[in-house]
Design a protein around this motif. Structure first.
Motif, PDB file in Angstrom:
ATOM      1  N   UNK A  62       0.134   6.319   0.940  1.00  0.00           N
ATOM      2  CA  UNK A  62       0.864   6.800   2.059  1.00  0.00           C
ATOM      3  C   UNK A  62       0.080   7.028   3.273  1.00  0.00           C
ATOM      4  N   UNK A  63      -0.909   7.822   2.827  1.00  0.00           N
ATOM      5  CA  UNK A  63      -1.849   8.169   4.102  1.00  0.00           C
ATOM      6  C   UNK A  63      -2.538   6.878   4.533  1.00  0.00           C
ATOM      7  N   UNK A  64      -2.875   6.048   3.857  1.00  0.00           N
ATOM      8  CA  UNK A  64      -3.687   4.599   4.578  1.00  0.00           C
ATOM      9  C   UNK A  64      -2.412   3.885   5.351  1.00  0.00           C
ATOM     10  N   UNK A  65      -1.169   3.755   4.648  1.00  0.00           N
ATOM     11  CA  UNK A  65      -0.149   3.098   5.349  1.00  0.00           C
ATOM     12  C   UNK A  65       0.117   3.876   6.947  1.00  0.00           C
ATOM     13  N   UNK A  66       0.211   5.163   6.740  1.00  0.00           N
ATOM     14  CA  UNK A  66       0.339   5.978   8.089  1.00  0.00           C
ATOM     15  C   UNK A  66      -0.683   5.811   8.911  1.00  0.00           C
ATOM     16  N   UNK A  67      -1.888   5.574   8.492  1.00  0.00           N
ATOM     17  CA  UNK A  67      -2.997   5.496   9.507  1.00  0.00           C
ATOM     18  C   UNK A  67      -3.112   4.168   9.924  1.00  0.00           C
ATOM     19  N   UNK A  82      -0.096  -4.086   8.833  1.00  0.00           N
ATOM     20  CA  UNK A  82      -0.345  -2.840   9.682  1.00  0.00           C
ATOM     21  C   UNK A  82       1.191  -2.750  10.404  1.00  0.00           C
ATOM     22  N   UNK A  83       1.743  -3.855  10.775  1.00  0.00           N
ATOM     23  CA  UNK A  83       3.193  -3.797  11.564  1.00  0.00           C
ATOM     24  C   UNK A  83       4.041  -3.139  10.615  1.00  0.00           C
ATOM     25  N   UNK A  84       3.859  -3.349   9.484  1.00  0.00           N
ATOM     26  CA  UNK A  84       5.073  -2.871   8.563  1.00  0.00           C
ATOM     27  C   UNK A  84       4.821  -1.553   7.496  1.00  0.00           C
ATOM     28  N   UNK A  85       3.532  -1.051   7.916  1.00  0.00           N
ATOM     29  CA  UNK A  85       2.929  -0.005   7.202  1.00  0.00           C
ATOM     30  C   UNK A  85       3.895   1.176   7.254  1.00  0.00           C
ATOM     31  N   UNK A  86       4.426   1.443   8.413  1.00  0.00           N
ATOM     32  CA  UNK A  86       5.313   2.489   8.704  1.00  0.00           C
ATOM     33  C   UNK A  86       6.418   2.747   7.860  1.00  0.00           C
ATOM     34  N   UNK A  87       7.076   1.332   7.836  1.00  0.00           N
ATOM     35  CA  UNK A  87       8.276   1.094   7.084  1.00  0.00           C
ATOM     36  C   UNK A  87       8.170   1.360   5.716  1.00  0.00           C
ATOM     37  N   UNK A  88       7.069   0.545   4.985  1.00  0.00           N
ATOM     38  CA  UNK A  88       6.513   0.864   3.568  1.00  0.00           C
ATOM     39  C   UNK A  88       6.385   2.198   3.387  1.00  0.00           C
ATOM     40  N   UNK A  89       5.709   3.044   4.145  1.00  0.00           N
ATOM     41  CA  UNK A  89       5.570   4.393   3.666  1.00  0.00           C
ATOM     42  C   UNK A  89       7.137   5.259   3.749  1.00  0.00           C
ATOM     43  N   UNK A  90       8.072   5.087   4.635  1.00  0.00           N
ATOM     44  CA  UNK A  90       9.315   5.484   4.503  1.00  0.00           C
ATOM     45  C   UNK A  90       9.887   5.005   3.120  1.00  0.00           C
ATOM     46  N   UNK A  91       9.845   3.798   2.875  1.00  0.00           N
ATOM     47  CA  UNK A  91      10.312   3.171   1.525  1.00  0.00           C
ATOM     48  C   UNK A  91       9.824   3.531   0.342  1.00  0.00           C
TER      49      UNK A  91
END
Length: 389
Positions: A27-32, A52-61
């Motif tokens: 999740x840290x890699x995704x949020x960065x 990268x465009x969907x990384x934040x959403x993936x972290x929430x999931x």
């Protein structure tokens, strides 16, 4: 995430005991990746395995998925320097309750971050794996605790072997017997045969013990063990008689019961390791992001930021009653009476993990590897104290 864990496994440098958690780092890699720009954005997205465009959403999931997993607890934390402005659109999209402040005194800030690590790992991890300095502008951390109790506990006993690196030593062992032969299986890998034993927990989290051919490295055992999650195993009821694979002995014997038998012998372990992730920065997509000559995260705020530290502290405990693991990952930006007569002939499978072996902590339904590791050093047997002495 299993892809990240497999890559981490393949990069293990030696044969020492270790434990690590890809889902604590991911999740840290995704949020960065979300606020990064240029090559840093591409490298972080590639390491995370999501755009990268969907990384934040993936972290929430991922956080939602962890919240639904019995026996798994996770937390994310973000601390920023008092004078570090954040873009509201990034801060608002970050997971709820993520932000805190780093004070002017690094020691006080370190104490707060250490207390956070203790709180969110139930005291299993005593401190944050990165150190706060006067130059630290941002710390992003993830904590994870996994606990499960065995559906069928082990009994403590001796573990003695006449082969391998543990030969000639009197060790503490864990034994148990079951009639469920499908708990053990054998798979052929490009590096050699691999024995997989599934130890089921009561929370839907299991531990897979992995014993490879003697010439296989820890990296090969763990990487192919992850592959076995999606492959076909020849399970105990279908194994040929004899010694079909590492640690396995299959035969037939007379028994007083009609059920088949799987006898397991393994070693308990307690492993605690600290990982400096920047030593293998390419593996985690952190090469460009750690170049302090310029900023790489314009999406966080107008202040130029580069990764100063990236580390993980991990712990795994496997004993007669269950398993628990914890990990904190942080990234800092700087700037067994007389037996009756046997009546039946039954199949008996023995699985002995009496030399170094690997393990995976696996969420049963999703097959997500929550932690992975290698057991190089067994626990010596110590006779219980005699109360009459």
């Amino acid at each position: 995430m299993n892809r990240l864990t497999r890559r981490w496994s393949e990069a293990l440098p030696g044969t020492e005991s270790t434990v690590f958690s890809g889902p604590s780092l991911w999740p840290l890699l995704a949020l960065l990746a979300d606020p990064a720009a240029g090559p840093a954005r591409e490298e972080l997205a590639e390491a995370a395995g999501v755009p990268a465009d969907s990384a934040m959403r993936s972290a929430h999931e991922l956080l939602d998925a962890f919240a639904a997993m019995q026996g798994v607890r996770s937390a994310l934390g973000l601390w920023t320097a008092e004078r570090l402005p954040l873009h509201p659109e990034w801060a608002l999209r970050a997971p709820v309750g993520l932000t805190g402040r780093l004070g002017p005194d690094p020691k006080e800030s370190q104490a707060r971050l250490d207390a956070w690590a203790v709180q969110h790992t139930d005291g299993l991890i005593k401190s944050m794996p990165v150190k706060v300095t006067e130059d630290t502008k941002l710390v992003l951390a993830a904590a994870q605790v996994v606990r499960t109790r065995w559906l069928r506990p082990f009994d403590e006993s001796f573990l003695e072997t006449d082969r391998g690196p543990w030969r000639g030593r009197t060790l503490l062992g864990l034994r148990r017997t079951t009639s469920l032969l499908d708990r053990v299986g054998l798979t052929e890998t490009p590096a050699g045969p691999l024995t997989v034993l599934k130890v089921l927990g009561d929370t839907g989290v299991d531990v897979h013990l992995l014993l490879g051919a003697e010439e296989m490295t820890p990296a090969q055992v763990l990487a192919h063990g992850i592959d076995s999650l999606d492959g076909d195993l020849v399970t105990g009821e279908r194994l040929p008689l004899g010694r079909p694979g590492p640690g396995l002995t299959v035969g037939e014997e007379r028994s007083t019961r009609p059920d088949p038998q799987l006898d397991v012998l393994t070693s308990p372990f307690r492993i605690a390791v600290d990982h400096d992730l920047l030593r293998q920065a390419a593996l985690y997509g952190l090469i460009t992001a750690s170049d302090a000559s310029r900023g790489h995260f314009p999406g966080i705020g107008p202040y130029p930021l580069a990764i100063q530290q990236a580390a993980q502290s991990a712990l795994a405990v496997f004993d007669a009653k269950g398993f628990e693991s914890a990990a904190v990952t942080a990234i800092a930006a700087v700037a067994g009476s007389a037996p009756p007569q046997p009546r039946y002939t039954v199949r008996r499978v023995e699985a002995a993990f009496d030399r170094p072996f690997g393990f995976l902590t696996v969420h049963r339904t999703s097959r997500l590897v929550l932690a992975a590791g290698w057991v190089a050093e067994p626990v010596p047997y110590r006779a219980p104290e005699n109360p009459w002495d």
